[in-house]
Design a protein around this motif. Sequence first.
Motif, PDB file in Angstrom:
ATOM      1  N   CYS A   7       0.828  -1.210   0.000  1.00  0.00           N
ATOM      2  CA  CYS A   7       0.000   0.000   0.000  1.00  0.00           C
ATOM      3  C   CYS A   7       0.864   1.262   0.000  1.00  0.00           C
ATOM      4  O   CYS A   7       1.853   1.343   0.732  1.00  0.00           O
ATOM      5  CB  CYS A   7      -0.880   0.046   1.247  1.00  0.00           C
ATOM      6  SG  CYS A   7      -2.048  -1.300   1.384  1.00  0.00           S
TER       7      CYS A   7
ATOM      8  N   PHE B   2      -5.405  -0.893  -2.869  1.00  0.00           N
ATOM      9  CA  PHE B   2      -6.001  -1.169  -4.182  1.00  0.00           C
ATOM     10  C   PHE B   2      -7.014  -0.088  -4.561  1.00  0.00           C
ATOM     11  O   PHE B   2      -8.106  -0.382  -5.044  1.00  0.00           O
ATOM     12  CB  PHE B   2      -6.635  -2.556  -4.208  1.00  0.00           C
ATOM     13  CG  PHE B   2      -5.628  -3.659  -4.048  1.00  0.00           C
ATOM     14  CD1 PHE B   2      -4.910  -4.132  -5.143  1.00  0.00           C
ATOM     15  CD2 PHE B   2      -5.394  -4.210  -2.805  1.00  0.00           C
ATOM     16  CE1 PHE B   2      -3.966  -5.128  -4.987  1.00  0.00           C
ATOM     17  CE2 PHE B   2      -4.457  -5.231  -2.640  1.00  0.00           C
ATOM     18  CZ  PHE B   2      -3.734  -5.684  -3.744  1.00  0.00           C
TER      19      PHE B   2
ATOM     20  N   VAL C 243     -10.516  -6.580   0.045  1.00  0.00           N
ATOM     21  CA  VAL C 243     -10.771  -6.064  -1.287  1.00  0.00           C
ATOM     22  C   VAL C 243     -11.084  -7.219  -2.226  1.00  0.00           C
ATOM     23  O   VAL C 243     -10.511  -8.299  -2.101  1.00  0.00           O
ATOM     24  CB  VAL C 243      -9.545  -5.280  -1.806  1.00  0.00           C
ATOM     25  CG1 VAL C 243      -9.760  -4.759  -3.207  1.00  0.00           C
ATOM     26  CG2 VAL C 243      -9.222  -4.114  -0.875  1.00  0.00           C
TER      27      VAL C 243
ATOM     28  N   LEU D  45     -10.702  -8.476  -5.976  1.00  0.00           N
ATOM     29  CA  LEU D  45      -9.738  -8.211  -7.039  1.00  0.00           C
ATOM     30  C   LEU D  45     -10.003  -9.076  -8.263  1.00  0.00           C
ATOM     31  O   LEU D  45     -10.530 -10.187  -8.126  1.00  0.00           O
ATOM     32  CB  LEU D  45      -8.320  -8.526  -6.541  1.00  0.00           C
ATOM     33  CG  LEU D  45      -7.815  -7.724  -5.347  1.00  0.00           C
ATOM     34  CD1 LEU D  45      -6.537  -8.338  -4.799  1.00  0.00           C
ATOM     35  CD2 LEU D  45      -7.593  -6.287  -5.756  1.00  0.00           C
TER      36      LEU D  45
ATOM     37  N   ASP E 190      -4.749 -10.165 -10.315  1.00  0.00           N
ATOM     38  CA  ASP E 190      -4.229  -9.351  -9.213  1.00  0.00           C
ATOM     39  C   ASP E 190      -4.264 -10.132  -7.904  1.00  0.00           C
ATOM     40  O   ASP E 190      -3.345 -10.039  -7.081  1.00  0.00           O
ATOM     41  CB  ASP E 190      -5.036  -8.063  -9.068  1.00  0.00           C
ATOM     42  CG  ASP E 190      -4.884  -7.142 -10.271  1.00  0.00           C
ATOM     43  OD1 ASP E 190      -3.920  -7.291 -11.044  1.00  0.00           O
ATOM     44  OD2 ASP E 190      -5.748  -6.258 -10.440  1.00  0.00           O
ATOM     45  N   TRP E 191      -5.343 -10.899  -7.691  1.00  0.00           N
ATOM     46  CA  TRP E 191      -5.443 -11.725  -6.481  1.00  0.00           C
ATOM     47  C   TRP E 191      -4.308 -12.743  -6.450  1.00  0.00           C
ATOM     48  O   TRP E 191      -3.660 -12.932  -5.416  1.00  0.00           O
ATOM     49  CB  TRP E 191      -6.793 -12.439  -6.414  1.00  0.00           C
ATOM     50  CG  TRP E 191      -6.925 -13.292  -5.195  1.00  0.00           C
ATOM     51  CD1 TRP E 191      -7.390 -12.894  -3.972  1.00  0.00           C
ATOM     52  CD2 TRP E 191      -6.564 -14.665  -5.056  1.00  0.00           C
ATOM     53  NE1 TRP E 191      -7.346 -13.941  -3.084  1.00  0.00           N
ATOM     54  CE2 TRP E 191      -6.831 -15.042  -3.724  1.00  0.00           C
ATOM     55  CE3 TRP E 191      -6.032 -15.616  -5.919  1.00  0.00           C
ATOM     56  CZ2 TRP E 191      -6.602 -16.315  -3.241  1.00  0.00           C
ATOM     57  CZ3 TRP E 191      -5.784 -16.891  -5.445  1.00  0.00           C
ATOM     58  CH2 TRP E 191      -6.072 -17.237  -4.117  1.00  0.00           C
TER      59      TRP E 191
ATOM     60  N   LEU F 158      -1.030 -11.153  -5.502  1.00  0.00           N
ATOM     61  CA  LEU F 158      -0.988 -10.882  -4.067  1.00  0.00           C
ATOM     62  C   LEU F 158      -0.789 -12.172  -3.288  1.00  0.00           C
ATOM     63  O   LEU F 158       0.044 -12.239  -2.382  1.00  0.00           O
ATOM     64  CB  LEU F 158      -2.275 -10.185  -3.614  1.00  0.00           C
ATOM     65  CG  LEU F 158      -2.401  -9.946  -2.107  1.00  0.00           C
ATOM     66  CD1 LEU F 158      -1.321  -9.004  -1.602  1.00  0.00           C
ATOM     67  CD2 LEU F 158      -3.795  -9.424  -1.768  1.00  0.00           C
TER      68      LEU F 158
ATOM     69  N   PHE G 150      -9.001 -11.210   1.140  1.00  0.00           N
ATOM     70  CA  PHE G 150      -8.847 -10.783  -0.239  1.00  0.00           C
ATOM     71  C   PHE G 150      -9.488 -11.840  -1.112  1.00  0.00           C
ATOM     72  O   PHE G 150      -9.204 -13.025  -0.964  1.00  0.00           O
ATOM     73  CB  PHE G 150      -7.364 -10.593  -0.588  1.00  0.00           C
ATOM     74  CG  PHE G 150      -6.760  -9.452   0.174  1.00  0.00           C
ATOM     75  CD1 PHE G 150      -6.857  -8.156  -0.325  1.00  0.00           C
ATOM     76  CD2 PHE G 150      -6.143  -9.659   1.391  1.00  0.00           C
ATOM     77  CE1 PHE G 150      -6.321  -7.092   0.386  1.00  0.00           C
ATOM     78  CE2 PHE G 150      -5.611  -8.606   2.107  1.00  0.00           C
ATOM     79  CZ  PHE G 150      -5.699  -7.316   1.602  1.00  0.00           C
TER      80      PHE G 150
END
Length: 138
Positions: free
Chosen positions: A26, A41, A74, A76, A80-81, A84, A126
């Motif tokens: 972040c 995000f 979040v 996603l 993107d997930w 992460l 997430f």
Amino acid sequence: MTPFHLAFPVRNLEETRAFYQDVLGCAIGRSSETWVDFDLFGHQMSAHLRPGVPTAANDGQVGGKLVPIPHFGVVLPMEDWQALADRLQARDDVDWLEHPMVRFAGEPGEQATLFIRDPSGNALEFKGFRSLEQVFAH
């Protein structure tokens, strides 16, 4: 979509800064001696110093699994997930509540999910979706 804002309690701002910036990636926004804003995000998260105030979680059940209540996080896109999830799994300092998994496989709303805890005990989830149109599928 517009960003949401969430203010949440933390026990220590320095460990919170390190976690949200170094572990989750972040960007840090405005801050003071008692709070700090993070860009999670594209959403505004405000960590407020509340020493001695534990964050308590009770478990609820979703898809046959216990999940901490309350929690935040979040939704996603799947790519993107996965990025992460891979980044978190490569670290040895992540407090895992639920390792990456797929929930509701083959059903409407199929989603990848993971749960972690921040240094103050706040539970984060997430979720990843192959199609964001499936977020509210039933």
